[in-house]
Structures are given as C-alpha cells and as structure tokens.
Design an enzyme around this catalytic site. Sequence first.
Site, PDB file in Angstrom:
ATOM      1  N   ASP A 273     -68.273  21.383 -24.551  1.00  0.00           N
ATOM      2  CA  ASP A 273     -67.317  20.803 -23.623  1.00  0.00           C
ATOM      3  C   ASP A 273     -68.027  19.671 -22.873  1.00  0.00           C
ATOM      4  O   ASP A 273     -69.251  19.526 -22.939  1.00  0.00           O
ATOM      5  CB  ASP A 273     -66.723  21.859 -22.679  1.00  0.00           C
ATOM      6  CG  ASP A 273     -65.376  21.403 -22.114  1.00  0.00           C
ATOM      7  OD1 ASP A 273     -65.046  20.199 -22.218  1.00  0.00           O
ATOM      8  OD2 ASP A 273     -64.644  22.244 -21.549  1.00  0.00           O
TER       9      ASP A 273
HETATM   10  C1  BGC Z   1     -62.054  19.847 -20.848  1.00  0.00           C
HETATM   11  C2  BGC Z   1     -61.760  19.822 -22.324  1.00  0.00           C
HETATM   12  C3  BGC Z   1     -61.413  18.426 -22.758  1.00  0.00           C
HETATM   13  C4  BGC Z   1     -62.560  17.506 -22.387  1.00  0.00           C
HETATM   14  C5  BGC Z   1     -62.350  16.078 -22.800  1.00  0.00           C
HETATM   15  C6  BGC Z   1     -63.068  18.808 -20.467  1.00  0.00           C
HETATM   16  O1  BGC Z   1     -63.200  18.743 -19.085  1.00  0.00           O
HETATM   17  O2  BGC Z   1     -62.498  21.128 -20.471  1.00  0.00           O
HETATM   18  O3  BGC Z   1     -60.715  20.708 -22.625  1.00  0.00           O
HETATM   19  O4  BGC Z   1     -61.126  18.379 -24.125  1.00  0.00           O
HETATM   20  O5  BGC Z   1     -62.738  17.553 -20.987  1.00  0.00           O
HETATM   21  O6  BGC Z   1     -61.426  15.456 -22.006  1.00  0.00           O
END
Ligand code: BGC
Length: 757
Positions: A273
Amino acid sequence: MKQTMLSCMVAAACATLITGCGSSETTPAGDTTASADTRASQLVAAMTLDEKIQLVHGTGIGVGPLGGAGYIPGIARLGIADYYAADSSTGVSQLKLNGNALTAVDNGATPLPSGIALAASWDTALAREYGAHIAKELRTLGYTEGLGGGVNLARELRNGRTFEYSGEDPVLAGNMIVARTLGTQSEKVVATIKHYVANDQETNRFTSNSIVDERSLRELHMLPFEIGVKEGQPGNVMCAYNLVNGDKSCESKYLLTDVLKNEWGFRGKVQSDWFQAITDTVKSVNAGLDEEQAGSVDDDVGFFGVKSHLNQKLKAAVQAGTVSMARLDDMVKRRLRTVISLGIHDSPATPAGKIDQALGDSVARKVAEQSMVLLKNDTPAAASAPALPLDAAAINSIVVIGGHADVAVLSGGGAAGTPPRDGNAVACLDPNGMIGGQVTACAVWYKSSPLDAIRAKAPRAVVTYLDGSDRAAAAQAAANADVAIVFATQWQTEAGDLPSLSLPDAVTDRANQAYDQNALIAAVAARAKRSIVVLENGTAVTMPWIASTHAVLAAWYPGVKGGQAIANVLFGDVNPSAKLPVTFPKSDADVPQKTISATDNDVRYSEGLLVGYRWYDAHNIEPLFPFGHGLSYTRFAYTGASSSVDAAGNLTVSFTLANTGKVAGAEVAQVYATLPAAAGEPPQRLVGWQKVTLAPGESKIVSVTAKAERLAIWDVAAKQWRLPDGKFTLAIGGSSRDKQAAGSSVELRGRLLPLSR
Ligand code: BGC
C-alpha cells in the site's frame, strides 16, 4: 526493424550485446506460443540489475505522462511497456501531480455505485460486469492495472472504508471478488485484491497492530483473500498498512510467502500500500513483497517526504547479498508473467480514445438498481397497500426533503471515490470539517437529481422540495402531502472512522451536514401520511425513528445515475432484490468493539470468530436489520429442502422457491450451516446462495452448491482446514434470520482437507 529489435532484445543471448542481433529469427520470449512463464523468465534473464530494480518500484503518484496512482516506466529495448496503475474501486481515478498538488483529471470515467452496494446485489454476474466495465475504461485511458477490489471484512462498521468493501461475511466477499477479478482480467487489465489483511479501521492506519488469533484470521479475515486468490487468480495483491500480530503486513513472511504464495499458490505480485507500508527493505522483500508503491526516484528523498525502500536501497541489498538475485528475479517475473498471460504484454494499454459514457451510465444505473435494499415497507394507516412502490396515478402531491436530493447523490471519499465527471454538485460547508476528528473531508456529490427523476415519474403530481434545514416547515409540508420522502446521507471516507452509526449532523460532520437528520426524519414521520426514508449510506445506520416511518430504502452511494435508479425503485419500475451485506445494529452499544481507540495502537480482535451476524447470533442480540435481509415488492416461499454431500465433502442443497406475489422479482436464496457443536463455531455461517428471478406464480427447483471448505474449520495444530465430524444442519431463507426451509441436514466424517484445493 522494430520487430527485429524486439525479438532480439528479449533473448538472453542478446541481453548484453544488442548490436549483435541481426537475425529476424523469433526468440522464445518473442514467440507468443511459448508459455507466459517461459517468456517472463527469458525477459528477466535479459535484464540488467538496474532494469530489474526499475520494474519493482513506483515513481510517485500522479507522475508520468498519464498520471494515476502508480507509474513504473517500461524498458523499451525489451518491449516492456510503461505500467500505470489507477485507483478504480468504483471507477477510474486519474490523478496528476501539478507542482505540489494532486488534481483529478476529468476524464469522463463512470462513477459506479460503491463496493458495499455491489456486495448488496449478491449478484456475481453483475460483479463480473462491474469489474469488466471499469477495466474497459481503465484500458481506454491507458492503464494496465486497476486498484479496486477491497475485501476487508466489516468487523468494525464505523471503519471509514466500509463503503468500499464487500460486507461482513467472508464467503459473500470472497465470491464477489472472484467474479469482479475475472471480469477485470477478461478485459486485459491486471486486477487487485486488497488490503491484505486485517485492515479494518482507519484510526492510526499506518501504525495500528491487529491482534487476532490464527483461527479467526484464517476462517474470517483471510478467507475472502483465499477464495479470491484461488478462484480469481488476480495479478496483484496489495498488502496493508497495518501490522498483524506485530509484523507489518507487507513485511510478514507468514502472510506473504508461507500462506499467500506457497499455500494458496498465488502467482501474481504483492504490492505495498502507498505510504509507510514498509519499514525495512530486506525484511519486506525477503518476506515476499514484490513491488513498492508509491515509491520514488530516490529512496532517501522519497515522495512527498515519505522515504521509499525498493529503489537504491534494494539495489544495495542485492549487491550486498542480503536480498538474493533469485528473489529479485522472482519479483520481476511475477509481474511479467501476469501481463504476458493476460495478453497485455503483446497488446499494451495505450490511451486510445473516449469513454463510452452512455454505456457507463447504463451499467451504473443497473448496478444501483440491483443493489438498493428495501429495509422496511409497512402499510400506512388508512392505506390498503404498503408504502412502496409509489403509484403515480394515485398520488397528487409529494414532498422531497433534504440530502441535496434536488441536485445530487453522495459518493464515498478517498481512493475509492471516483472524481465527478463535471464538477462537484454540492459545495462544502466547511473545508476544515473533520470526520471522526481525524481527517478533513469534503464530500463529492454527483450531479444526478432524485428530485428530477421523481418529478418525471409523477408528472401529474405536485412535487416540491425542501432542503431539510427547517424541520418545522418540513413536517408541515409532509402533513399536507400524500407522500413525504426524506433523503438522509452518511458520508464516509478513507483515513477517518465514523464516530457513530447515527446519521451525521452538523457536529459530527461539519463539512457536509447542516442539520440534525434524525430529528428531521422523526419530525416528518410524525406528521406524514406516508413517510419514506432514502439513505445514501456507506455502512449501517442506526434508526431511532424506525417505528414511525413506513418505508426505508438503503441506496448506498449509488453512483452517477443514482437519482434515476432511486426513482425507478421507488415507483416499482425496478423491484428491489438486494440484501444487506452487513448487520444493522439497533445501537452503537451493540457492536463488538465498543470504541475505536485513538491512542492504543493495539487493536484486539477479542470477538474472535464472532464477526458480523455471528456476534448478534451468539449473544442473542436482536439487530435492527439482520445480515442478508432485504424486502421485495413480491413474496417468496421456500419448500422441500434436501441436502447431500459427495465423497469429497462438497455440499448440495436443493429446495423449491416460488414467487407467490403479483409481480416479477428476484430472491437471494441463502443457505446457512450450523456445524456440529464440538466444532466450537458460532451458531451459523453462510455457505452459499443463489439469486433467482421468478415471474409471478412461478416456482423453480434451486440447487446451491458449496465446496467442502465452506463447512470446514481451521485446525490450528494441523495448519489445515478440517471437516468436523458429525451432523450439519442447514437452513435456507431470505436472510440470516428468515429461515423458511430449515431442518435439512448432512452427516460428515471428520477429516483434514488438502491444502492446495
Ligand atoms: C489506499 C489504497 C489505494 C492507494 C493509492 C492508499 O492510501 O489505502 O487503497 O489504492 O492509496 O491511491
């Protein structure tokens, strides 16, 4: 020339001597008949160390010509295309970095209803279509990977991301994500399943430590991922921000290598993530992490001040031998194998034109119509029929109240919110307003007016609108009208949890809510001849006014055609058929985790196996609306249940389902199993379902099948699924508490199940 270059460059023999490649002979890596595995290995063998490193980390958010959430530049000499990933939980979110600001590109992408709405449809064919549709738009815009696919269980209903996930049951969430994944990948887009694992609240999201026993982890929190990975075979699994039992999810060898890759046979890549998911280069990579996002071009500088780990630091680790070249090769190969096997390598995504908005609108409307849950539908005093559906010919006046229903429908916030096509329809009341005291949050509203759609359905009625801020005026208007429809909204967003399941007011959601919604509904319901509440919600809502309203429709965040879809359900053009994917408790006090601590990083899953309905069943707590509940404008009857198991323990349950009402409708027929007492399980679990459409008076014999694993428990000592010994009773009905055909049972001989199935 290009062809010759490509075919040569991928051959191991040509890797270091491009000038020596004069022949046009097809190399195995350029040979599209060779297996994806072989071709991927040969590409890896042709790479320099720097090229390998280049492919395993992103370079920031909103960067590269296209922007998006992640960008990994390609390697032209090897015919490896640029790799862009975009958030796409509900539609394509294309972010662009301009100076220090990330802005969303208005690219025409379709905002579909939220993930919990899709789960409420219990319709796997629809989930497949949803995944395929978003993938088509991703590819049209030039993206290789979609970052939708959240399946964290709704253990904590106030979790700010409940709206983007698939509810509280692992089998429902697992089956829906399989269908979505297959749909996405059928359109040559890499699908993601996230956030692996036990990432169930937003409070302290980068540092919280989910403390959960192995059996609950395996039977509940990991199960949607297990089903999704084994049956959907996604190219990408995103590991979560949080720690699980003391280890960062993205640094846990147990989670990433032992279980995901070795036990479940996952052949795609594990992606971190976006921020702070990694603390240690060597630990994360050796644990099984394959790609860092958002990454940066310089690990020590990082992106937006967040240092990264899989660029220069990884190269140094490989050179020092603390990460083996074999591990790095595997990281690279996992992504290449997926893009080759999905046909993307030979036909890379390029921005290729315009989104088909008419198609997007029709998918959005269909999903919204199939996902709205009719929670209550009583017959008002002095009426002879239930409050819904509305009969336009018999209604002279309707007052629509609140929720910005004159102009818009609500969307969830954060990565799962698709930017509006043509601007935000409702201005923020206070840009400094916070959700749960944690994140400043201005909601996004899509221009789709329920009021206009209602007016179009009832052209001869007087349809008025009041914004809800004047409670007394709303109550008076309700008393004067034939029908009062109150729209109530519950805004949720990534990065902050709700303080309560009570409908937000001007204190709990200063940015988006001007008045006390509960008081408004109570005042209107007290005077209305026929009162209907339409919720635009991301999670469960408590309803202190429930006894006095006649009908309640949960519309979730219904996407860009939400207004139209709501009107279609209210007027009976669409017969509601969705069912709750989460339990609605009567009060905040009824949920297992009483408070979300802002100060304690340890999140103890002390409810163990009692997540969702299992909690209410085990403790005899009557919910407001149970898991699986949802009404229809027709009625269904279940008769004649029988069940059997085959030699492998796979279950088949058969019964007759009849539509005993006067209109066509679809029923989600649910099968719950009670395991032998010695298994030590909660009172019941969902093992399968089927959504069946029936004409009035029609009946069908329905068979629901479930793999043996759905009847199994996790044996902590054996580290395998075990079928308990004894009698399993099965109950079939229209919700977890509506057992119309109970009493059928099967006897099973206890045994361990093979791990690899
Ligand atoms: C989120 C993800 C997301 C990523 C990219 C993160 O903060 O937890 O679900 O895909 O950001 O935007």
